[in-house]
Design an enzyme around this catalytic site. Structure first.
Site, PDB file in Angstrom:
ATOM      1  N   CYS A  96      -1.381   8.774   3.274  1.00 17.00           N
ATOM      2  CA  CYS A  96      -1.282   8.129   1.968  1.00 17.00           C
ATOM      3  C   CYS A  96      -2.530   8.368   1.137  1.00 17.00           C
ATOM      4  O   CYS A  96      -2.514   8.209  -0.082  1.00 17.00           O
ATOM      5  CB  CYS A  96      -1.038   6.635   2.134  1.00 17.00           C
ATOM      6  SG  CYS A  96      -2.262   5.799   3.164  1.00 17.00           S
ATOM      7  N   GLU A 133       0.876  -1.175   0.000  1.00 15.68           N
ATOM      8  CA  GLU A 133       0.000   0.000   0.000  1.00 15.68           C
ATOM      9  C   GLU A 133       0.912   1.223   0.000  1.00 15.68           C
ATOM     10  O   GLU A 133       1.522   1.565   1.012  1.00 15.68           O
ATOM     11  CB  GLU A 133      -0.924  -0.027   1.221  1.00 15.68           C
ATOM     12  CG  GLU A 133      -1.974   1.055   1.226  1.00 15.68           C
ATOM     13  CD  GLU A 133      -1.662   2.142   2.240  1.00 15.68           C
ATOM     14  OE1 GLU A 133      -1.168   3.219   1.807  1.00 15.68           O
ATOM     15  OE2 GLU A 133      -1.895   1.935   3.428  1.00 15.68           O
TER      16      GLU A 133
END
Length: 683
Positions: free
Chosen positions: A295, A256
């Site tokens: 993120c 990720e």
């Protein structure tokens, strides 16, 4: 004195033996902790986790693992104020820390509740059986069992608590132990939480180990039974994914990575609309929450070309209200980056972007700070850049400044908006603010291939929305391409990542025994009394009751039509059947189901407490007057329930297979019904 962080390995806390790394307070620059993760015997740690933690967790059922997570969530929640105090050192405000701390604990609660989607067994039977032969005596099924290895979680510095808890919640529910390696700059927060977890003694020994340091060499010992997850930069993730051990052992690797997420303003969301205001609010929040160190933060602001100026002005006004400073100073809404190293990296990336996309809001060199010093602490100003030609100046879609930085760019039509969003080459999330369903559909279908999640923002859902940047435990979190190509969480989908799916083949009776779920055509068990007179513990999978038979009459059909009000022509008007599938008046499907219930129910008081519902039902053959039907009631599956309190009745849910056949032994209806059945043992 700075805190000396320790590693938790082989069932005990221990210091490393290598070079020490200093961890700094993001606001003051002072050293707050010393990390040292060298000198650990990773081979021994993996062996310990497999022999001790994995063995213990695999024996537990999903419900036992879920209750374990629930207990852990309550314990950490009782200690959360200690975590908040420590979190301020990372530059996070109270609101920022809430995402990390209570968001992480919330993941434990969510996964604890997810246990109810699984059986009270150590394994999980997936979906329906698959017929592999014409006669039905050879079938296939899919079974999932916990892998026999270790989940290795390599996490980023921006969410030292959430990043760990959202991952271990899933692997623990699946039945695998974990070794966690947090990023060094904020490892003191992860270590504090792990200390509480270990002190609680809620997890079995070997279920969790911690490495506070570089972790160099940790992947040298993974095998095909292990799972590795990584959160961080795409560059680092690619290096780890290419590790020889990952390739040789075909180790599942979930990545990720930071991505260039976009927020798109729909053409209908003009100034004065709720959607325009919501869009500005969402962009400001995603730029400044955690000082842009998310993120999922918005990096690209994509708006209609005729609204660029309006958005620039409105966003500038919103950002001007963002006070910056020490997270504990009164009135501060945005704290510091994680450290001075992050500031330097951010400056380099902004300067690179500014070569073609000028700064239109904020100052890279000047920032007003409350309760701190920008020369000492890692404070920065929100920065908005303008890219007037986003298809020409493509650094916007390739270079990420990991902080409160976003670039504004125009689009001509919705096709261009989709193309710009997709130029990120794979993102975790994007948003589109629109109240036009046609725009929403076109955008989602066009952008779906390049994104892991898409938020459609409008006034209707705004009050309840968790926002653009909030991954949720029951939805996947990840994205294609640059975002890493993996997924985390996602409810049952996330749990399955830590389990091995195996296809099993055999006779219905053998598959029934293996799965503990009755399969059609398996051997049935006849007992001496009606199954509704058996307590939950006494019922056996495959236990069957065969009813008397009943011949359906026209009067039955007419009476049911009157009672139910269902006067559909096929049931009541024989003159309207020309050109239909029917050769005469046909019985209502729900009459067949109701009559079947009347035939299999035992009217006497017994352990069955209530009818809990209907899972599935199919009517497979028309039933005409003169057809004689019979019913078989078979115990398909048993699911124990937890007592809510001491006054609650101990009970479980029984899933029954109801099969209705005619005089030719052909099935005319099949259903799965559920009853709540009392347990004999009320302790």
């Amino acid at each position: 004195m700075p805190t000396q962080l320790e590693n938790y390995a082989l069932g005990r806390w221990m210091a490393g033996t290598g070079e020490q790394q200093e961890l700094y307070d993001a606001s003051t620059g002072e050293v707050v902790a010393i990390a040292n993760g060298e000198g650990l015997d990773y081979a021994a740690m993996f062996d310990y986790a497999r022999r001790t933690g994995n063995k213990a967790l695999r024996k537990m059922t999903f419900h036992e693992r879920g209750r374990m997570l629930k207990a852990l969530a309550f314990h950490l929640d009782s200690k959360k104020e200690d975590f908040y105090t420590l979190s301020y050192r990372s530059g996070a405000t109270r609101a920022d820390s809430w995402i990390d701390i209570e968001g992480g604990i919330g993941n434990l609660f969510a996964n604890a509740s997810l246990r109810r989607k699984f059986p009270d067994k150590p394994f999980y039977v997936e979906s329906d059986p698959i017929a592999l032969s014409k006669g039905g005596n050879f079938i296939g099924h899919h079974l999932l069992v916990p892998k026999e290895g270790v989940a290795v979680h390599i996490n980023a510095y921006n969410f030292p608590i959430w990043g760990m808890l959202e991952k271990i919640a899933v692997n623990l529910l699946a039945g695998m132990p974990a070794i966690v390696k947090p990023a060094v700059p904020t490892a003191y927060l992860t270590e504090a939480v792990v200390r509480e977890i270990i002190a609680s003694k809620i997890l079995p020994e070997g279920a969790l180990q911690l490495v506070c340091g570089s972790g160099e060499g940790i992947l040298d010992h993974v095998t095909y039974q292990d799972v590795v997850t990584f959160t961080g930069s795409a560059e680092t993730g690619r290096k780890l994914r290419a590790h020889s051990r990952i390739i040789q052992e075909a180790v599942p690797f979930t990545m990720e990575a930071d991505s260039l997420n976009a927020a798109v303003l729909g053409p209908d969301a003009v100034p004065g609309t709720a959607e325009f205001d919501l869009f500005i609010k969402e962009v400001r929040r995603e730029m400044t929450a955690k000082t842009g160190q998310k993120c999922t933060a918005i990096r690209r602001i994509v708006v209609p070309e005729n609204l660029v100026e309006d958005v620039q002005i409105a966003l500038g006004k919103a950002l001007a209200q963002t006070t910056i400073g020490h997270p504990q100073a009164e009135g501060v809404r945005m704290g510091a980056l994680a450290g001075r190293a992050q500031v330097q990296r951010l400056r380099e990336q902004v300067q690179r972007l500014a070569q073609n996309t000028p700064i239109v809001y904020g100052d890279l060199d000047q920032v007003a700070v409350i309760g701190g010093d920008c020369q000492v602490g890692a404070f920065v100003s929100p920065i908005v850049m303008l890219n007037p030609e986003p298809f020409r100046f493509t650094d916007t879609h390739e270079v990420e400044a990991f902080g409160p930085v976003a670039t504004l760019m125009p689009y001509h039509d919705i096709d261009e908006a989709i193309a710009l969003a997709n130029l990120g080459k794979g993102s975790l999330v994007c948003s589109v603010a629109t109240n036009d369903p046609a725009v929403a559909q076109e955008f989602v279908l066009g952008a779906a291939t390049h994104h892991g999640r898409i938020l459609v923002l409008n006034e209707e859902m705004a009050k309840e929305s968790t926002g653009h940047g909030s991954p949720l435990p029951l939805l996947i979190h990840g994205g294609p391409g640059r975002a890493g190509g993996g997924q985390e969480m996602g409810g049952i989908r996330g749990v399955e990542h830590f389990m091995q799916r195996v296809a099993i083949q055999g006779s219905p009776s053998m598959i029934t025994t293996i799965t503990d779920v009755y399969q059609p055509k398996a051997k049935q068990i006849e007992r001496d009394k009606h199954p509704f007179q058996h307590y939950f513990e006494e019922l056996e999978i495959g236990q069957t009751y065969t009813t008397h038979r009943h011949t359906v009459t026209e009067a039955d059909i007419t009476n049911f039509a009157q009672v139910s009000g269902d006067n559909f022509y096929a049931h009541v008007d024989a003159t309207s059947l020309e050109g239909t599938l029917f050769t005469g008046r046909v019985a209502h499907g729900y009459y067949i189901l109701s009559k079947a219930a009347g035939m299999f129910v035992d009217p006497r008081k017994g352990p069955v407490l209530l009818n809990y519902g209907l899972d599935e039902c199919r009517f497979t053959k028309p039933v005409y007057p003169g057809t004689t039907i019979g019913v078989q009631l078979t115990v398909k599956e048993k699911i124990a329930q937890e007592k809510r309190d001491d006054d609650d009745v101990a009970k479980g849910i029984v899933r029954w297979l109801v099969t209705v056949t005619d005089e030719t032994d052909e099935t005319v209806a099949v259903a799965t019904i559920l009853t709540m059945v009392k347990k004999k043992n009320q302790d």
